[in-house]
Design a protein around this motif. Structure first.
Motif, PDB file in Angstrom:
ATOM      1  N   PRO A  24      29.548  29.885 101.365  1.00 23.74           N
ATOM      2  CA  PRO A  24      28.573  30.905 100.992  1.00 23.74           C
ATOM      3  C   PRO A  24      27.608  31.221 102.133  1.00 23.74           C
ATOM      4  O   PRO A  24      27.298  30.347 102.954  1.00 23.74           O
ATOM      5  N   ARG A  25      27.153  32.454 102.169  1.00 23.08           N
ATOM      6  CA  ARG A  25      26.364  32.929 103.309  1.00 23.08           C
ATOM      7  C   ARG A  25      25.144  32.049 103.577  1.00 23.08           C
ATOM      8  O   ARG A  25      24.838  31.731 104.731  1.00 23.08           O
ATOM      9  N   GLU A  26      24.451  31.641 102.517  1.00 23.93           N
ATOM     10  CA  GLU A  26      23.244  30.840 102.734  1.00 23.93           C
ATOM     11  C   GLU A  26      23.571  29.455 103.282  1.00 23.93           C
ATOM     12  O   GLU A  26      22.829  28.891 104.082  1.00 23.93           O
ATOM     13  N   LYS A  27      24.722  28.917 102.880  1.00 19.58           N
ATOM     14  CA  LYS A  27      25.138  27.610 103.408  1.00 19.58           C
ATOM     15  C   LYS A  27      25.601  27.740 104.856  1.00 19.58           C
ATOM     16  O   LYS A  27      25.323  26.863 105.695  1.00 19.58           O
ATOM     17  N   MET A  28      26.298  28.812 105.163  1.00 23.03           N
ATOM     18  CA  MET A  28      26.691  29.041 106.549  1.00 23.03           C
ATOM     19  C   MET A  28      25.458  29.198 107.434  1.00 23.03           C
ATOM     20  O   MET A  28      25.429  28.718 108.575  1.00 23.03           O
ATOM     21  N   ALA A  29      24.432  29.832 106.904  1.00 20.54           N
ATOM     22  CA  ALA A  29      23.189  29.969 107.670  1.00 20.54           C
ATOM     23  C   ALA A  29      22.600  28.602 107.987  1.00 20.54           C
ATOM     24  O   ALA A  29      22.082  28.377 109.095  1.00 20.54           O
ATOM     25  N   ASN A  30      22.676  27.664 107.041  1.00 18.81           N
ATOM     26  CA  ASN A  30      22.192  26.296 107.293  1.00 18.81           C
ATOM     27  C   ASN A  30      22.978  25.647 108.430  1.00 18.81           C
ATOM     28  O   ASN A  30      22.402  24.996 109.307  1.00 18.81           O
ATOM     29  N   LEU A  31      24.316  25.810 108.390  1.00 14.33           N
ATOM     30  CA  LEU A  31      25.160  25.208 109.415  1.00 14.33           C
ATOM     31  C   LEU A  31      24.861  25.794 110.790  1.00 14.33           C
ATOM     32  O   LEU A  31      24.668  25.057 111.768  1.00 14.33           O
ATOM     33  N   VAL A  32      24.814  27.100 110.891  1.00  8.57           N
ATOM     34  CA  VAL A  32      24.584  27.744 112.183  1.00  8.57           C
ATOM     35  C   VAL A  32      23.192  27.408 112.718  1.00  8.57           C
ATOM     36  O   VAL A  32      23.018  27.171 113.919  1.00  8.57           O
ATOM     37  N   THR A  33      22.212  27.341 111.833  1.00  5.12           N
ATOM     38  CA  THR A  33      20.859  26.950 112.252  1.00  5.12           C
ATOM     39  C   THR A  33      20.859  25.545 112.820  1.00  5.12           C
ATOM     40  O   THR A  33      20.212  25.267 113.845  1.00  5.12           O
ATOM     41  N   ALA A  34      21.614  24.639 112.177  1.00  8.45           N
ATOM     42  CA  ALA A  34      21.699  23.259 112.655  1.00  8.45           C
ATOM     43  C   ALA A  34      22.337  23.201 114.036  1.00  8.45           C
ATOM     44  O   ALA A  34      21.870  22.464 114.927  1.00  8.45           O
ATOM     45  N   ILE A  35      23.413  23.980 114.241  1.00  7.10           N
ATOM     46  CA  ILE A  35      24.081  23.995 115.545  1.00  7.10           C
ATOM     47  C   ILE A  35      23.126  24.524 116.612  1.00  7.10           C
ATOM     48  O   ILE A  35      22.975  23.931 117.688  1.00  7.10           O
ATOM     49  N   ARG A  36      22.457  25.594 116.306  1.00  3.40           N
ATOM     50  CA  ARG A  36      21.529  26.169 117.282  1.00  3.40           C
ATOM     51  C   ARG A  36      20.392  25.204 117.621  1.00  3.40           C
ATOM     52  O   ARG A  36      19.835  25.250 118.722  1.00  3.40           O
ATOM     53  N   ALA A  37      20.065  24.319 116.689  1.00  2.00           N
ATOM     54  CA  ALA A  37      18.988  23.343 116.905  1.00  2.00           C
ATOM     55  C   ALA A  37      19.480  22.086 117.616  1.00  2.00           C
ATOM     56  O   ALA A  37      18.663  21.224 117.953  1.00  2.00           O
ATOM     57  N   GLY A  38      20.814  21.948 117.808  1.00  2.00           N
ATOM     58  CA  GLY A  38      21.295  20.821 118.583  1.00  2.00           C
ATOM     59  C   GLY A  38      22.430  20.018 117.999  1.00  2.00           C
ATOM     60  O   GLY A  38      22.975  19.136 118.676  1.00  2.00           O
TER      61      GLY A  38
END
Length: 215
Positions: A66-80
């Motif tokens: 789901p889009r909101e869960k993917m946003a969590n994943l991508v945010t985590a990657i961008r944070a390190g």
């Protein structure tokens, strides 16, 4: 002992033996001291605390998040949080998610001839992932990818044109690294099934790449 954490999520096409492959990844990481969670639950990749992982490894063909869960994943990657994958993982995972495609940096489009013998050429023998590995012949799917020109290519393969003559002499990445924000990204197209991960060069590249990508 390391105090690093990794999340390995498997699923999709059984032909790719994703569960077995996920446990190979677990074994490699645990040998390096990681605490590893292996799960079939895609939602774990999009959990609110996914960023507590130092590395995430989708061993997934296709799939949706789901889009909101993917946003969590991508945010985590961008944070390190590091992102790593092999063969179908990254290249075919979550095909319909543009944010994930941007992070994954590659997209599988074909494997002309299906299972064939082809050469893997080492292009960065000075990189720690490839150190001591010579070019080698490999029998599997020769992945044709669309990929981000920002990647650092560590190994390549050249298409002979035997099966798709219009792609003769195209040089394609087999192993690459890149970044997405603060997160490191590693990909190897080797490993059509878990059995291939027992091949010494394939296993070494995967292990080193996983460790390289981890925060």
């Amino acid at each position: 002992m390391s105090d690093k954490k990794a999340l390995v999520v498997w699923g999709g096409m059984e032909l790719h033996t994703p569960e077995r492959g996920a446990h190979v990844v677990r074994e490699l990481l645990e040998a390096a001291g990681f605490s590893v969670l292996v799960t079939h639950d895609y939602d774990a990749l999009g959990a609110a605390d996914v960023g507590e992982n130092d590395l995430v490894v989708p061993v997934i063909t296709d799939g949706q998040l789901p889009r909101e869960k993917m946003a969590n994943l991508v945010t985590a990657i961008r944070a390190g949080t590091g992102l790593a994958g092999y063969h179908m993982g990254l290249a075919t995972s979550f095909r319909d998610s543009v944010p994930f495609r941007y992070a994954a940096s590659c997209y599988w489009v074909s494997h002309p001839g299906n299972i064939i013998t082809y050469r893997v050429d080492i292009s960065r023998s000075d990189h720690p992932i490839m150190a001591g590995i010579d070019s080698f012949e490999h029998t599997s799917e020769q992945y044709y990818l669309n990929y981000d020109p920002a990647v650092e290519v560590l190994a390549t393969t050249t298409f002979s044109g035997e099966f798709d003559p219009w792609r003769k002499d195209v040089v394609m990445p087999v192993v690459f690294t890149t970044s997405h924000g603060a997160g490191r990204v590693f990909y190897s197209s080797l490993g059509h099934t878990a059995d291939e991960l027992d091949i010494p060069q394939v296993r070494t590249i995967l292990k080193r790449g996983l460790l390289w990508a981890a925060r």
